[in-house]
Design a protein around this motif. Structure first.
Motif, mmCIF file in Angstrom:
data_model
loop_
_atom_site.group_PDB
_atom_site.id
_atom_site.type_symbol
_atom_site.label_atom_id
_atom_site.label_comp_id
_atom_site.label_asym_id
_atom_site.label_seq_id
_atom_site.Cartn_x
_atom_site.Cartn_y
_atom_site.Cartn_z
ATOM 1 N N GLU A 60 0.824 -1.215 0.000
ATOM 2 C CA GLU A 60 0.000 0.000 0.000
ATOM 3 C C GLU A 60 0.859 1.267 0.000
ATOM 4 O O GLU A 60 0.545 2.243 -0.686
ATOM 5 C CB GLU A 60 -0.934 -0.024 1.221
ATOM 6 N N THR A 61 1.960 1.251 0.759
ATOM 7 C CA THR A 61 2.793 2.461 0.867
ATOM 8 C C THR A 61 3.335 2.864 -0.499
ATOM 9 O O THR A 61 3.172 3.999 -0.956
ATOM 10 C CB THR A 61 3.975 2.208 1.837
ATOM 11 N N PRO A 121 -5.648 -1.113 -2.715
ATOM 12 C CA PRO A 121 -4.826 -2.043 -1.951
ATOM 13 C C PRO A 121 -5.429 -3.449 -2.032
ATOM 14 O O PRO A 121 -6.607 -3.622 -1.697
ATOM 15 C CB PRO A 121 -4.888 -1.497 -0.513
ATOM 16 N N VAL A 159 0.356 3.681 -3.115
ATOM 17 C CA VAL A 159 -0.285 4.995 -2.985
ATOM 18 C C VAL A 159 0.646 6.080 -3.538
ATOM 19 O O VAL A 159 0.219 6.956 -4.301
ATOM 20 C CB VAL A 159 -0.652 5.280 -1.504
ATOM 21 N N THR A 219 -6.228 5.001 -10.224
ATOM 22 C CA THR A 219 -6.634 4.863 -8.822
ATOM 23 C C THR A 219 -5.912 3.661 -8.232
ATOM 24 O O THR A 219 -5.671 2.674 -8.942
ATOM 25 C CB THR A 219 -8.170 4.715 -8.702
ATOM 26 N N PHE A 220 -5.521 3.774 -6.948
ATOM 27 C CA PHE A 220 -4.837 2.644 -6.305
ATOM 28 C C PHE A 220 -5.828 1.857 -5.462
ATOM 29 O O PHE A 220 -6.619 2.445 -4.706
ATOM 30 C CB PHE A 220 -3.672 3.129 -5.429
ATOM 31 N N CYS A 226 0.899 5.839 -7.367
ATOM 32 C CA CYS A 226 -0.341 6.267 -8.023
ATOM 33 C C CYS A 226 -0.460 7.792 -7.989
ATOM 34 O O CYS A 226 -0.875 8.414 -8.969
ATOM 35 C CB CYS A 226 -1.536 5.595 -7.356
ATOM 36 N N SER A 227 -0.053 8.371 -6.866
ATOM 37 C CA SER A 227 -0.159 9.824 -6.760
ATOM 38 C C SER A 227 0.786 10.512 -7.765
ATOM 39 O O SER A 227 0.426 11.517 -8.391
ATOM 40 C CB SER A 227 0.129 10.192 -5.295
#
Ligand SMILES: NC(=O)C1=CN([C@@H]2O[C@H](COP(=O)(O)OP(=O)(O)OC[C@H]3O[C@@H](n4cnc5c(N)ncnc54)[C@H](O)[C@@H]3O)[C@@H](O)[C@H]2O)C=CC1
Ligand SMILES: CCCCCC(=O)CC\C=C/C=C/C=C/[C@@H](O)[C@@H](O)CCCC(=O)O
Length: 257
Positions: free
Chosen positions: A39-40, A62, A43, A59-60, A46-47
């Protein structure tokens, strides 16, 4: 814009081959759902992509692909965000001979489950628009890999499942293909524990860049004539197709690597 209007879902998208695939699909106008257990990194990645392309393009989600609920949610979230899914790239994978049952779960079982979910969410017979599934196997899914027998089994499984599902999915309007790359310059290869002989073998074969594999995946996503294709990506031949007995154009010579 080869993929304008298409919505792709890529697993294992936070880095490596998955990330290169996401980037190429965004460049070609697709909207993309990035799924990854990390996730780290997911995210953050993706940003960055949203800044580079558009906030509405990526869009991410998880996702641990070995968890059935999370896998289903991955499809639901993408559809909620972008209206549909038309391209699924089952790319998430691990190379861990010690934990081979887990490896089979990530590399093979999740790919099968995700393909079945693709049918549920995309099939013409269920009101969907159809689309394409691309499963990421390996040259280790065609050739034996003495230094990774369980990894190789998981990748042979992908090839067998893909070829067998092709006909089943015709009436659903879903093409299913797989890609078999040689060694590729990613964290998976960099962190693999290998003997000096194995490393020498890898160097002598050569190392692909993830972008080369992404190009191959894009080709399978966009060439509507390809269904049940087993595409290889190698240093010697670039993008090619592996033919099995019974395939049109098969010759025993061509099939010897
Ligand atoms: N690197 C290589 O030499 C080759 C790799 N492949 C295959 O390509 C695919 C991508 O591999 P690479 O990019 O090289 O590896 P990588 O290790 O760089 O990336 C794999 C990604 O999958 C994610 N992932 C792992 N387990 C997951 C899970 N349970 N749920 C969701 N995401 C998960 C990781 O977090 C990571 O972001 C894999 O299926 C691999 O087997 C195929 C041929 C060659
Ligand atoms: C365990 C570390 C991670 C490995 C990840 C992989 O999937 C790597 C790819 C696995 C096997 C590669 C085999 C390559 C064999 C080549 O010798 C073969 O491709 C030669 C074929 C030449 C040709 O077709 O022109």
């Amino acid at each position: 814009m080869l993929l304008a209007g298409e919505v792709a879902l890529v697993t294992g998208a936070a880095r490596g081959i998955g990330l290169a695939t996401v980037r190429l699909m965004l460049q070609h106008g697709a909207k993309v759902g990035l799924a990854d257990i990390d996730e780290t990194v997911g995210v953050a990645t993706c940003s960055e992509l949203q800044k580079e392309f558009s906030r509405n393009a990526a869009t991410f989600i998880p996702t641990d692909v070995t968890d059935s609920m999370q896998l289903r949610r991955m499809f639901q979230t993408t559809i909620k965000e972008f209206g549909k899914v038309s391209i699924v790239c089952n790319n998430a994978g691990v190379a861990d001979e010690q934990n081979w049952k887990k490896m089979i779960a990530v590399n093979m079982v999740a790919m099968m489950e995700s393909t079945h979910l693709a049918v549920e969410f995309m099939s013409h017979t269920r009101g969907g628009e159809g689309g394409v599934v691309i499963n990421v196997s390996s040259m280790g899914g065609i050739l034996p890999m003495p230094f990774g027998p369980s990894y190789s089994a998981s990748k042979f499984g992908i090839v067998g499942f893909t070829r067998s599902m092709t006909e089943c999915l015709e009436r659903d309007g879903i093409r299913v293909n797989c890609v078999c790359p040689e060694f590729t310059d990613t964290a998976m290869l960099a962190t693999a524990s290998m003997t000096s002989e194995q490393l020498e073998m890898v160097q002598s074969v050569g190392i692909l860049q993830p972008e080369q594999v992404a190009e191959a995946i894009l080709q399978l996503a966009t060439d509507s004539s390809k269904a049940g294709a087993v595409m290889t990506v190698t240093m010697k031949r670039g993008i090619d197709f592996f033919l099995f007995p019974g395939d049109p154009g098969y010759s025993s010579k061509k099939s010897k690597l």
